[in-house]
Write an enzyme that holds these catalytic residues in place. Structure first.
Site, PDB file in Angstrom:
ATOM      1  CG  ASP A   1      -1.878   1.139   1.232  1.00  0.00           C
ATOM      2  OD1 ASP A   1      -1.461   2.303   1.044  1.00  0.00           O
ATOM      3  OD2 ASP A   1      -3.085   0.881   1.368  1.00  0.00           O
ATOM      4  CG  HIS A   2       1.392   4.342  -3.162  1.00  0.00           C
ATOM      5  ND1 HIS A   2       0.128   4.048  -3.593  1.00  0.00           N
ATOM      6  CD2 HIS A   2       1.505   5.680  -3.278  1.00  0.00           C
ATOM      7  CE1 HIS A   2      -0.484   5.162  -3.952  1.00  0.00           C
ATOM      8  NE2 HIS A   2       0.329   6.173  -3.782  1.00  0.00           N
TER       9      HIS A   2
ATOM     10  CG  HIS B   1      -4.107   4.496  -0.666  1.00  0.00           C
ATOM     11  ND1 HIS B   1      -3.220   3.447  -0.684  1.00  0.00           N
ATOM     12  CD2 HIS B   1      -4.356   4.788  -1.964  1.00  0.00           C
ATOM     13  CE1 HIS B   1      -2.962   3.125  -1.942  1.00  0.00           C
ATOM     14  NE2 HIS B   1      -3.645   3.919  -2.741  1.00  0.00           N
TER      15      HIS B   1
HETATM   16  C1  BG6 Z   1      -3.674   4.994  -6.286  1.00  0.00           C
HETATM   17  C2  BG6 Z   1      -5.041   5.189  -6.857  1.00  0.00           C
HETATM   18  O1  BG6 Z   1      -3.645   3.900  -5.426  1.00  0.00           O
HETATM   19  O2  BG6 Z   1      -3.302   6.172  -5.574  1.00  0.00           O
HETATM   20  C3  BG6 Z   1      -5.096   6.416  -7.758  1.00  0.00           C
HETATM   21  O3  BG6 Z   1      -5.396   4.036  -7.610  1.00  0.00           O
HETATM   22  C4  BG6 Z   1      -4.598   7.625  -7.025  1.00  0.00           C
HETATM   23  O4  BG6 Z   1      -6.409   6.630  -8.253  1.00  0.00           O
HETATM   24  C5  BG6 Z   1      -3.248   7.341  -6.363  1.00  0.00           C
HETATM   25  O5  BG6 Z   1      -4.472   8.682  -7.962  1.00  0.00           O
HETATM   26  C6  BG6 Z   1      -2.852   8.493  -5.457  1.00  0.00           C
HETATM   27  O6  BG6 Z   1      -1.550   8.319  -4.992  1.00  0.00           O
HETATM   28  P1  BG6 Z   1      -0.666   9.574  -4.539  1.00  0.00           P
HETATM   29  O7  BG6 Z   1       0.573   8.966  -3.974  1.00  0.00           O
HETATM   30  O8  BG6 Z   1      -0.429  10.396  -5.764  1.00  0.00           O
HETATM   31  O9  BG6 Z   1      -1.480  10.326  -3.535  1.00  0.00           O
END
Ligand code: BG6
Length: 508
Positions: free
Chosen positions: A182-183, A245
């Site tokens: 989960d980044h 997230h």
């Molecule tokens: C992803 C979603 O997991 O996270 C995207 O699938 C979203 O829709 C993205 O744009 C957002 O990531 P960050 O790191 O740019 O906030």
């Protein structure tokens, strides 16, 4: 930091967008920073034909996502020599005997000590068959080195499919070998939540219902769905951002102090936190506490942008949400009666993610006349951009009497300029290489998150009178968005900068 064992990283889905945009650039940064083990190689696997040379050129030497800097050209070439390619043929569901031979040959030639990590950057519906084929060809066997499996979200489409996916993978790999990425957990500021809470005696005693009136979490993006309309239209904001997230962030805000800093202690508390979210089941509660919206054509950053239904791949009659806002409670001793307001949306005026802790007003107001009780103390934890922490508190206006104004106290991550902040994927890849699963989601966490989200999805799909409210792109969501709030409160609509107002000041 522990030494990272020599190893081979095998990426399934190597011709895909994620490999080019995130995985290889992050590995390059790790290489440049001297973080990779001495003997390390990447084997890209996908269905297209190709060879090592073409793969190296496309992903390392000429990859537009690795910024060109003076002097990194040579380094790119050096890094490129660590990349290899294997074409599987027509399908991922095939015999992996030849792949196993190639992996064995690379372990020998690259001296990667028999350790292998498999990264599945392929559609989730084939995760289980890849795991099964790895197992069938002996590639999951740990007798000659470690074996880890990294999987990307979405982890299921609902609770039932998430459970089936977990059970499916666990037939071939132990839970301890499975890393669900989960980044958001790789973001430095998300991790800093643990430090803010558990290393500071100025916050820890206040972190409960006695001092906190409500908690607000905003995740806003200015982008639309772009080219991902086809996927997004079947997912929606609740599945795409909230289930994973945002609930990860919620669990870090809500959790009890873990016994120690190890992966299992932290993850045990996160699961407990997710299990204590009050599940909304009846239609009336769901109606009062959830809002879904969808963007209409408008302007973002001064540019005209299309409405969601006009985006490629989206059903022109779609009611899929690009905005989701929820109010909910946490049923435990610490949080009884404290409302949580959480929203996520696309095509907002700006890109920002932050947590706002709103404190109770002092229970005996001496300076009532000052109007400060309507301006609560806030702790704002900015996750992105302008990463940092802002505290809003009252100060006396110099002079006679006791007029109170609000001042800002702030900290910016960028002030720690000597420390380069790693990108989320860099950090997470490094942790997995080291065998540290702290920042990866465990099966029970994922399932607990679905348990909370499932009834909302169901209600939005089948409930009577559930509307999808339109909002003009570039606005802060539908008109009724503030109606979720109790009392005289409303969403803080933050700007790009952490400090949204100068606070009290006197200009001579
Ligand atoms: C992803 C979603 O997991 O996270 C995207 O699938 C979203 O829709 C993205 O744009 C957002 O990531 P960050 O790191 O740019 O906030």
């Amino acid at each position: 930091m522990q030494r990272i064992p020599n190893q081979l990283l095998i990426i399934f889905g190597a011709s895909g967008d994620l490999t080019e945009r995130k995985l290889i650039p992050s590995l390059f940064d790790l290489y440049q920073g001297g973080h990779l083990p001495e003997h390390f190689a990447v084997l890209g696997v996908s269905r297209s034909n190709g060879d090592d040379e073409a793969f190296r050129n496309r992903l390392a030497v000429d990859n537009p996502h690795i910024p060109e800097t003076i002097g990194n050209h040579g380094l790119r070439r050096e890094f490129a020599r660590k990349l290899f390619y294997f074409g599987l043929g027509e399908s991922y569901d095939t015999d992996y005997v030849k792949l196993a031979e190639r992996i064995e040959a690379l372990h020998q030639s690259e001296q990667t000590d028999g350790n292998a990590m498999f990264y599945l950057s392929v559609p989730p519906k084939i995760y289980e068959s890849v795991a099964r084929n790895l197992h069938a060809s002996g590639l999951a066997d740990t007798s000659t080195g470690h074996r880890r499996l990294i999987v990307e979200k979405p982890f299921g489409y609902d609770l039932q499919t998430a459970r089936a996916l977990n059970r499916g993978l666990q037939q071939y790999f132990d839970e301890a070998q499975i890393y669900r990425i989960d980044h958001y957990l790789g973001k430095e500021t998300v991790q800093n939540l643990l430090v803010t809470r558990f290393s500071n005696s100025i916050f820890e005693p206040l972190w409960n219902r006695n001092y906190i009136r409500h908690v607000e979490i905003t995740n806003a993006e200015s982008v639309g769905v772009g080219k991902r309309g086809g996927y997004y239209d079947t997912a929606g904001a609740l599945r795409d951002m909230f289930q994973n997230h945002l609930l990860q962030i919620v669990s870090l805000v809500v959790m009890e102090p873990p016994i120690g800093p190890d992966a299992e202690s932290i993850r045990n508390e996160k699961v407990k936190a997710l299990k204590s979210l009050r599940i909304m089941r009846d239609a009336e509660t769901l109606h009062r506490n959830t809002i879904r919206g969808q963007y209409l054509a408008g302007q973002v950053d001064g540019k005209e942008v299309p409405g969601y239904r006009e985006e490629p791949g989206v059903d022109p009659h779609s009611t899929t949400e690009t905005y989701a806002a929820l109010k909910f409670y946490v049923d435990n001793w610490r949080w009884a009666g404290v409302p949580f307001y959480v929203r996520t949306a696309k095509r907002m005026p700006t890109r920002v993610t932050e947590i706002v802790i709103h404190f109770q007003s002092p229970h005996h107001q001496i300076f009532r006349e000052s109007g400060m009780d309507s301006k609560d103390n806030k702790l704002i934890i900015r996750i992105q951009p302008n990463e940092g922490i802002l505290i809003k508190f009252g100060v006396k206006v110099p002079g006679q009497g006791f007029s109170v104004e609000r001042a800002n106290l702030e900290f910016y991550y960028s002030d720690l300029s000597e420390n380069r902040v790693m990108d989320a994927y860099e950090r997470l890849l490094l942790d997995a290489m080291q065998g540290d699963a702290t920042l990866y989601a465990r099966a029970d966490e994922v399932e607990a998150a679905w348990e909370f989200v499932d009834p909302i999805l169901d209600f939005w799909k089948k409930g009577e009178g559930v509307d999808t409210y339109g909002y003009t792109a570039g606005m802060w969501g539908p008109r009724n968005a503030d109606e979720l709030f109790d009392g005289p409160y409303y969403w803080r609509n933050p700007g790009e900068h952490l400090r949204d107002d100068p606070g009290f000041c006197i200009i001579d």
